[in-house]
Design an enzyme around this catalytic site. Structure first.
Site, PDB file in Angstrom:
ATOM      1  N   ASP A 108      -5.266  -7.185   5.924  1.00  0.00           N
ATOM      2  CA  ASP A 108      -6.589  -6.234   5.177  1.00  0.00           C
ATOM      3  C   ASP A 108      -7.703  -6.963   5.603  1.00  0.00           C
ATOM      4  OD1 ASP A 108      -8.581  -4.394   4.440  1.00  0.00           O
ATOM      5  OD2 ASP A 108      -7.156  -3.855   2.982  1.00  0.00           O
ATOM      6  N   TYR A 119       0.969  -1.780  -0.079  1.00  0.00           N
ATOM      7  CA  TYR A 119       0.166   0.065  -0.002  1.00  0.00           C
ATOM      8  C   TYR A 119       1.185   1.014   0.507  1.00  0.00           C
ATOM      9  CZ  TYR A 119      -4.413  -3.150   1.095  1.00  0.00           C
ATOM     10  OH  TYR A 119      -5.671  -3.606   1.035  1.00  0.00           O
TER      11      TYR A 119
END
Ligand code: NAD
Length: 353
Positions: A244, A138
């Site tokens: 996540d 990310y």
């Protein structure tokens, strides 16, 4: 102990009000707590033209812990990206250097029928997922979309520095020590070099925690095991992208988004505590939201930042007790139980406390 209270938007103010009642009750029993409220998200934009007003950030940094409701609402969706409520949340996590995200998935036996899995698979489930929050694919550079050989390619970089893995591993081992002393590190070391390093570093850190039984699992297998036999896990530690996905999967095992708390911690265990759900605009202002995730976030705050284990246990026992009494907000209501409002649920927890 100074607590910044950031109710946010939608159901945020309603649910945070119930958690504040609990904090006040603890204070009247002798816990030295000071609270100060500030706007964030859409409320921050309305008050100061910024989803994370400077004063809110300053208050949060000066506090020992932050209690947050939720942010977001339809009326803010048309704002430029950097003014949107969710930006306030991303920024406060980054500004406070909150690199360890703790997501418990806990299913009270009374609510086992809310899960889509068979009750015997999930009843009494109690796992903790520790997700690294500030690194990985990310944030890794380089990233982008460009033209190569006449066509567009998109690319991101999965990257972890040793120190990033070490610090989140220490948090996870520390939590395992406070729980069942079992830690499962999840990666994809059979394919990814980044995961190979992750695994090596976790094994090195493990030497400092001889009492914790460490195991390793590939992420694809972990995704499968979480629905096959979730109760085999105690604490799971994993990187940002795997965490996540797995933490959302684990939260759905419990079937009730209104029950799940979370924490994000920095290197000194200072933290931001919030329910995992959003601002639920569809039910905002109706006094029907479930405040238990927010109240359980306060229990986590007592345990992980303020070192008040007995207060944490009192809150958790109070929540168990109201469920055992058959009290339910609309989202977890089933026939034969008693439907209560958000504020009635808060009052019931207070009484049980
Ligand atoms: P949501 O979590 O707000 O709602 C999903 C569904 O669950 C809705 O039907 C809602 O009514 C219900 N729900 C959620 N919390 C509940 C509670 N405590 N009690 C009873 N029911 C509850 O997710 P969404 O609808 O995808 O997003 C709504 C807004 O929230 C968006 O603006 C989104 O960006 C924002 N959001 C914020 C956060 C956060 O602040 N951490 C997280 C997710 C989404």
């Amino acid at each position: 102990m100074k607590i910044a209270v950031l109710p946010g938007d939608g159901i945020g103010p309603e649910i945070v009000a119930q958690a504040v009642k609990v904090l006040k009750a603890l204070a009247s029993d002798g816990l030295k707590i000071e609270m100060e409220e500030a706007p964030i998200g859409g409320a921050g934009y309305d008050a100061a033209g910024d989803p994370l007003p400077e004063a809110t950030l300053a208050l949060s940094k000066a506090s020992d812990a932050v209690l947050l409701g939720a942010v977001g609402g339809l009326k803010y969706d048309a704002l430029p990206r950097d003014k949107r409520p969710e930006r306030g949340l991303l920024r406060i996590r980054k500004e406070m250097n909150l690199f360890a995200n703790l997501r418990p998935a806990l299913l009270y036996p009374e609510l086992a029928s809310a899960s889509t899995l068979r009750p015997e698979v999930v009843a009494g489930l109690d796992i903790m997922i520790v997700r690294e929050l500030t690194g990985d694919v990310y944030f890794g550079q380089p990233r982008g979309i460009e033209v190569r050989n006449g066509e567009r390619v998109g690319f991101n970089t999965m990257l972890y520095a040793e120190s990033e893995v070490q610090r989140v591993a220490h948090v996870a081992f520390g939590i395992a020590m406070k729980r069942g002393k079992k830690l499962c590190s999840v990666e994809k070391a059979n394919v990814l070099e980044c995961s190979e390093l992750w695994k090596e570093v976790v094994i090195e850190v493990a030497k400092e925690y001889p009492d914790v039984a460490l195991s390793h699992m590939y992420v694809d297998n972990a995704a499968m095991q979480l629905v096959r036999n979730p109760k085999q896990f105690d604490v799971i530690v994993t990187g940002n992208i795997f965490g996540d996905i797995l933490s959302d999967e684990a939260s759905m095992l419990t079937g009730s988004i209104g029950m799940l708390a979370s924490a994000s911690l920095d290197a000194n265990n200072k933290g931001l505590y919030e329910p995992i759900h959003g601002s639920a605009p569809d039910i905002a202002g109706k006094n029907i939201a479930n405040p238990l995730a927010t109240i359980l976030s306060v229990a986590m705050m007592m345990r992980y930042t303020l070192n008040q284990e007995s207060a944490a246990q009192r809150i958790e026992a109070a929540v168990k007790s109201v469920l055992a009494q058959g009290l339910r907000t609309a989202d977890i209501y089933t026939e034969g139980t008693k439907k209560v409002s958000c504020s009635e649920m808060g009052d019931a927890v207070l009484a049980a406390l």
